[in-house]
Design a protein around this motif. Structure first.
Motif, PDB file in Angstrom:
ATOM      1  N   ARG A 133       0.848  -1.184   0.000  1.00  0.00           N
ATOM      2  CA  ARG A 133       0.000   0.000   0.000  1.00  0.00           C
ATOM      3  C   ARG A 133       0.881   1.232   0.000  1.00  0.00           C
ATOM      4  O   ARG A 133       1.970   1.221   0.559  1.00  0.00           O
ATOM      5  CB  ARG A 133      -0.896  -0.001   1.236  1.00  0.00           C
ATOM      6  N   SER A 134       0.375   2.295  -0.578  1.00  0.00           N
ATOM      7  CA  SER A 134       1.124   3.543  -0.575  1.00  0.00           C
ATOM      8  C   SER A 134       1.112   4.142   0.827  1.00  0.00           C
ATOM      9  O   SER A 134       0.290   3.777   1.675  1.00  0.00           O
ATOM     10  CB  SER A 134       0.504   4.527  -1.567  1.00  0.00           C
ATOM     11  N   LEU A 135       2.030   5.056   1.069  1.00  0.00           N
ATOM     12  CA  LEU A 135       2.061   5.741   2.362  1.00  0.00           C
ATOM     13  C   LEU A 135       0.743   6.446   2.634  1.00  0.00           C
ATOM     14  O   LEU A 135       0.264   6.467   3.764  1.00  0.00           O
ATOM     15  CB  LEU A 135       3.206   6.754   2.409  1.00  0.00           C
ATOM     16  N   ARG A 136       0.172   7.040   1.597  1.00  0.00           N
ATOM     17  CA  ARG A 136      -1.104   7.741   1.754  1.00  0.00           C
ATOM     18  C   ARG A 136      -2.194   6.777   2.212  1.00  0.00           C
ATOM     19  O   ARG A 136      -2.973   7.083   3.111  1.00  0.00           O
ATOM     20  CB  ARG A 136      -1.495   8.409   0.438  1.00  0.00           C
ATOM     21  N   GLU A 137      -2.258   5.583   1.589  1.00  0.00           N
ATOM     22  CA  GLU A 137      -3.262   4.585   1.994  1.00  0.00           C
ATOM     23  C   GLU A 137      -3.031   4.124   3.427  1.00  0.00           C
ATOM     24  O   GLU A 137      -3.982   4.002   4.207  1.00  0.00           O
ATOM     25  CB  GLU A 137      -3.202   3.370   1.064  1.00  0.00           C
TER      26      GLU A 137
END
Length: 183
Positions: A133-137
């Protein structure tokens, strides 16, 4: 019950599978899993129930153990965290283990088929089938700001995920031993 996921996690040795030596339906029941979980620490057993039996009644126990682990790690690293951040990181750790991300290149298979019929290991995930997952997610799931997550909380989140993954692995090994003994 997600028996296919459990079988993939355990391996087929010692478990009854119909259809001869070439596969078939999986003959493992909810009661087999529940009996096999006897003797595990409560949070390990509840994690196994959440993961493989879709039984979320023990999530509060699991989350409290993860929160305690994260608070202990934050104390060791002298990281100040709020109670909301700790709860969010605990939710993230549980969510990451129960809902793993599959590679978008191979859709979790670890290999890519070309139109010519050639099959190769996926270059995006190196054949593991896992994505990330991305950092934002991750920050969104944890309920914290992306920059705060990146600068202060990402290490704690990784440690929490690793601890919960260890619980799951321990539970799977225990269940496999119990089922082999019963077979």
């Amino acid at each position: 019950m997600r028996a296919e996921l459990l079988m993939a996690r355990l391996s087929a040795r010692g478990l009854v599978i119909t259809g001869g030596g070439f596969g078939g339906s999986i003959e493992i029941t909810r009661s087999d899993v529940c009996v096999g979980l006897a003797g595990l620490p409560a949070h390990h057993a509840e994690l196994m129930r959440t993961m493989f039996l879709d039984d979320h009644r023990g999530d509060d126990l699991i989350l409290s153990k993860i929160r305690a682990f994260i608070l202990a790690r934050a104390g060791v690293g002298k990281i100040t965290v709020t109670a909301d951040a700790v709860s969010g990181l605990a939710m993230l750790a549980l969510f990451e283990v129960v809902n793993p991300v599959h590679c978008s290149g191979c859709r979790g298979h670890g290999e890519v088929r070309f139109r010519t019929g050639v099959i190769r290991a996926c270059e995006k995930c190196n054949g593991s089938g896992s994505g990330s997952r991305s950092l934002r997610e991750q920050a969104c799931i944890a309920g914290v700001d992306k920059e705060v997550y990146r600068l202060r909380l990402q290490g704690l989140a990784t440690q929490g995920f690793c601890e919960v993954s260890t619980w799951l692995d321990d539970g799977c090994r225990h269940l496999l031993r119990r089922m082999k003994d019963a077979a």
